[in-house]
Design an enzyme around this catalytic site. Structure first.
Site, PDB file in Angstrom:
ATOM      1  N   GLY A  27       0.797  -1.223   0.000  1.00 56.93           N
ATOM      2  CA  GLY A  27       0.000   0.000   0.000  1.00 56.93           C
ATOM      3  C   GLY A  27       0.826   1.267   0.000  1.00 56.93           C
ATOM      4  O   GLY A  27       1.622   1.470   0.896  1.00 56.93           O
ATOM      5  N   SER A  28       0.671   2.128  -0.986  1.00 58.89           N
ATOM      6  CA  SER A  28       1.580   3.248  -1.129  1.00 58.89           C
ATOM      7  C   SER A  28       1.095   4.225  -2.189  1.00 58.89           C
ATOM      8  O   SER A  28      -0.050   4.188  -2.612  1.00 58.89           O
ATOM      9  CB  SER A  28       2.972   2.716  -1.478  1.00 58.89           C
TER      10      SER A  28
END
Length: 218
Positions: free
Chosen positions: A187-188
């Site tokens: 997640g980013s």
């Protein structure tokens, strides 16, 4: 399905750990069969999600001579004019791509050129959708230069869950549009800084794919 090399140690460790838990359950706990089935399904589903996260599907690069390809899979969450203070030190158009845990997290080069700059910065782990995460969070900036007028900076930003940025880029490397340059684990976000005269082809809410989607044209 190709698995990115950074994920292999994690996948191996989790596979062994899950196998030990299931064997321990079968040999010693003697749980009700229904509980054992639910536990097995839950653990195997978790392992599948980890394997899926590190997937790296084979794609034919949408080579676009005047185009700037998306360096990441995800959703466009910001398109605006900002002051870029790390490298350009002037105004640029920023296109921000949020990568959820369900997206492919391998990043690629948006244009052909030479890597002119690589800068890693430790930082916080705010929610990646927040604008200030671009500078406050752990991030890694890479600049690819095609000519004096065609220079793109893209920034890998660790998110609330992400704790590891991987970057293969080194100053002086000659790179091709669509080549792999790294990944961000779990997640980013990726920010792309474009020249002010670039023609942006995406808007907030659009879904984009690495190596395929054209963000803008020079």
């Amino acid at each position: 399905m190709k698995i990115q090399k950074e994920g292999l140690p994690i996948i191996c460790i989790m596979t062994i750990l899950i196998a030990v838990i299931l064997c321990f359950d079968f040999l010693f706990l003697s749980l009700h069969w229904c509980v054992s089935v639910i536990l097995s399904i839950a653990l195997l589903a978790f392992l599948y999600m980890i394997i899926r996260f590190f997937r790296n599907p084979k794609r034919i690069v949408n080579k676009t001579e005047d185009g700037i390809l998306s360096p990441a899979d995800g959703t466009i969450v910001n398109v605006e004019k900002v002051y870029e203070k790390e490298y350009f030190k002037d105004e640029r158009i920023i296109v921000s791509i949020f990568m959820s845990a369900h997206n492919v997290h391998v990043n690629s080069y948006p244009i052909d050129g030479v890597v002119d700059y690589v800068g890693y910065h430790p930082g916080k782990y705010l929610i990646a959708k927040l604008p200030k995460s671009s500078t406050d969070n752990e991030h890694n900036s890479v600049v690819v230069k095609q000519s004096e007028a065609r220079v793109v900076l893209f920034r890998q930003i660790a998110g609330f869950v992400a704790r590891r940025i991987v970057c293969y880029a080194e100053p002086g490397m000659i790179v091709k549009q669509g080549d792999e340059m790294g990944m961000i684990k779990f997640g980013s976000r990726v920010d792309v800084f474009l020249p002010l005269d670039a023609t942006v082809e995406v808007k907030i809410g659009d879904s984009v794919r690495s190596k395929k989607s054209v963000l803008a044209y020079f």
